[in-house]
Motif scaffolding. Structure first.
Motif, PDB file in Angstrom:
ATOM      1  N   GLY A 106       0.764  -1.243   0.000  1.00 46.62           N
ATOM      2  CA  GLY A 106       0.000   0.000   0.000  1.00 46.62           C
ATOM      3  C   GLY A 106       0.791   1.286   0.000  1.00 46.62           C
ATOM      4  O   GLY A 106       1.966   1.326  -0.323  1.00 46.62           O
ATOM      5  N   ARG A 107       0.140   2.363   0.381  1.00 52.88           N
ATOM      6  CA  ARG A 107       0.739   3.692   0.372  1.00 52.88           C
ATOM      7  C   ARG A 107       1.742   3.878   1.499  1.00 52.88           C
ATOM      8  O   ARG A 107       2.705   4.602   1.357  1.00 52.88           O
ATOM      9  CB  ARG A 107      -0.344   4.758   0.456  1.00 52.88           C
ATOM     10  N   LYS A 108       1.505   3.254   2.627  1.00 57.77           N
ATOM     11  CA  LYS A 108       2.427   3.409   3.750  1.00 57.77           C
ATOM     12  C   LYS A 108       3.810   2.891   3.381  1.00 57.77           C
ATOM     13  O   LYS A 108       4.808   3.430   3.799  1.00 57.77           O
ATOM     14  CB  LYS A 108       1.895   2.694   4.989  1.00 57.77           C
ATOM     15  N   GLY A 109       3.836   1.846   2.589  1.00 57.30           N
ATOM     16  CA  GLY A 109       5.110   1.292   2.156  1.00 57.30           C
ATOM     17  C   GLY A 109       5.813   2.178   1.147  1.00 57.30           C
ATOM     18  O   GLY A 109       7.017   2.085   0.963  1.00 57.30           O
ATOM     19  N   MET A 110       5.056   3.059   0.496  1.00 52.46           N
ATOM     20  CA  MET A 110       5.631   3.934  -0.514  1.00 52.46           C
ATOM     21  C   MET A 110       6.392   5.094   0.129  1.00 52.46           C
ATOM     22  O   MET A 110       7.271   5.669  -0.475  1.00 52.46           O
ATOM     23  CB  MET A 110       4.529   4.502  -1.418  1.00 52.46           C
ATOM     24  N   ARG A 111       6.012   5.455   1.355  1.00 52.36           N
ATOM     25  CA  ARG A 111       6.673   6.570   2.026  1.00 52.36           C
ATOM     26  C   ARG A 111       8.102   6.202   2.368  1.00 52.36           C
ATOM     27  O   ARG A 111       8.389   5.088   2.785  1.00 52.36           O
ATOM     28  CB  ARG A 111       5.931   6.942   3.305  1.00 52.36           C
ATOM     29  N   ARG A 112       8.962   7.165   2.267  1.00 48.63           N
ATOM     30  CA  ARG A 112      10.356   6.928   2.630  1.00 48.63           C
ATOM     31  C   ARG A 112      10.544   7.228   4.097  1.00 48.63           C
ATOM     32  O   ARG A 112       9.959   8.142   4.642  1.00 48.63           O
ATOM     33  CB  ARG A 112      11.274   7.826   1.809  1.00 48.63           C
ATOM     34  N   LYS A 113      11.415   6.477   4.712  1.00 44.57           N
ATOM     35  CA  LYS A 113      11.680   6.671   6.129  1.00 44.57           C
ATOM     36  C   LYS A 113      12.681   7.801   6.343  1.00 44.57           C
ATOM     37  O   LYS A 113      12.758   8.382   7.392  1.00 44.57           O
ATOM     38  CB  LYS A 113      12.197   5.373   6.725  1.00 44.57           C
ATOM     39  N   GLY A 114      13.449   8.110   5.352  1.00 41.86           N
ATOM     40  CA  GLY A 114      14.453   9.166   5.447  1.00 41.86           C
ATOM     41  C   GLY A 114      15.106   9.341   4.095  1.00 41.86           C
ATOM     42  O   GLY A 114      14.723   8.701   3.117  1.00 41.86           O
ATOM     43  N   PRO A 115      16.108  10.200   4.040  1.00 36.50           N
ATOM     44  CA  PRO A 115      16.776  10.419   2.757  1.00 36.50           C
ATOM     45  C   PRO A 115      17.455   9.139   2.262  1.00 36.50           C
ATOM     46  O   PRO A 115      18.131   8.451   3.030  1.00 36.50           O
ATOM     47  CB  PRO A 115      17.808  11.496   3.060  1.00 36.50           C
ATOM     48  N   ASN A 116      17.256   8.835   1.020  1.00 36.50           N
ATOM     49  CA  ASN A 116      17.867   7.669   0.398  1.00 36.50           C
ATOM     50  C   ASN A 116      19.210   8.116  -0.185  1.00 36.50           C
ATOM     51  O   ASN A 116      19.254   8.870  -1.158  1.00 36.50           O
ATOM     52  CB  ASN A 116      16.939   7.131  -0.685  1.00 36.50           C
ATOM     53  N   PHE A 117      20.308   7.650   0.411  1.00 39.21           N
ATOM     54  CA  PHE A 117      21.631   8.105   0.009  1.00 39.21           C
ATOM     55  C   PHE A 117      21.914   7.863  -1.464  1.00 39.21           C
ATOM     56  O   PHE A 117      22.364   8.762  -2.173  1.00 39.21           O
ATOM     57  CB  PHE A 117      22.724   7.431   0.858  1.00 39.21           C
ATOM     58  N   ASP A 118      21.656   6.652  -1.931  1.00 45.48           N
ATOM     59  CA  ASP A 118      21.971   6.318  -3.318  1.00 45.48           C
ATOM     60  C   ASP A 118      21.201   7.187  -4.309  1.00 45.48           C
ATOM     61  O   ASP A 118      21.770   7.680  -5.280  1.00 45.48           O
ATOM     62  CB  ASP A 118      21.675   4.843  -3.599  1.00 45.48           C
ATOM     63  N   ALA A 119      19.923   7.388  -4.040  1.00 44.63           N
ATOM     64  CA  ALA A 119      19.098   8.200  -4.936  1.00 44.63           C
ATOM     65  C   ALA A 119      19.560   9.651  -4.936  1.00 44.63           C
ATOM     66  O   ALA A 119      19.667  10.286  -5.990  1.00 44.63           O
ATOM     67  CB  ALA A 119      17.638   8.113  -4.528  1.00 44.63           C
TER      68      ALA A 119
END
Length: 163
Positions: free
Chosen positions: A95-108
C-alpha cells in the motif's frame, strides 16, 4: 508550462530551449547544443518514469492476486505475511504506507546530485560567463519557488487532515 503533461518530451524540450534562448540571448549553435542536452535529459526522465510505472503495476498485480485468493480480511493478512516470508513480496510493496520513505535515500540523492553536477558542467561549457551567471540565478529562483510550492502543498494537506 502548466499543461506539460499534454506535450511530448520533444515539445517540452523545444519550448524550454526557446525560453532559454529568449532569456539568455543564445545563438543558434548554443541553442542546438542545449536542445540535445535537454533531449537527453528528457529521454532519461521518461525511461525512469516508465520503469517506476511498470514496477508499480507489478506490485499492484501481486497484491490483487493475493486479495482475490483470500476469503476474508484475516486470510488476506495471513497470505500477505506468508508472501513476505517467502520473498514474493517486500514490506515496501504494501500500500501507500510502504511507498513513504523513512528518510533520505543516500543512493538516490547521490545519483541525482551527480546528474546535477554533470548538467551544470555541460551548461558551463555551452554558455558564456554572463549567460551562465544569469542561468544560475534563474535556477536558484526556480528551486526557491518549487520549495515554496511544496511547503504550501504540505500545509494545505495537513489542514485537510485536521478537519
Amino acid at each position: 508550462m502548466q499543461q506539460a503533461n499534454n506535450m511530448s518530451p520533444e515539445q517540452r524540450t523545444t519550448l524550454a530551449v526557446k525560453k532559454l534562448t529568449l532569456t539568455l540571448d543564445l545563438d543558434k549553435s548554443q541553442a542546438k547544443k542545449i536542445h540535445s542536452l535537454y533531449s537527453k535529459m528528457a529521454k532519461v526522465r521518461m525511461e525512469k518514469g516508465q520503469k517506476m510505472r511498470k514496477e508499480g503495476m507489478e506490485k499492484r498485480e501481486k497484491m490483487m492476486k493475493i486479495k482475490k485468493a483470500s476469503k476474508d480480511r484475516a486470510d488476506y493478512k495471513k497470505r500477505v505475511k506468508k508472501a513476505i516470508k517467502e520473498g514474493k513480496l517486500k514490506k515496501e510493496d504494501l500500500g501507500r504506507k510502504g511507498m513513504r520513505r523513512k528518510g533520505p535515500n543516500f543512493d538516490a540523492q547521490n545519483k541525482a546530485l551527480d546528474h546535477m553536477i554533470a548538467m551544470q558542467s555541460e551548461m558551463k561549457k555551452i554558455l558564456t560567463k554572463e549567460q551562465y551567471a544569469k542561468y544560475k540565478k534563474m535556477q536558484k529562483h526556480r528551486m526557491k519557488t518549487a520549495k515554496h510550492k511544496i511547503k504550501k502543498h504540505k500545509k494545505t494537506k495537513r489542514m485537510k487532515k485536521s478537519r
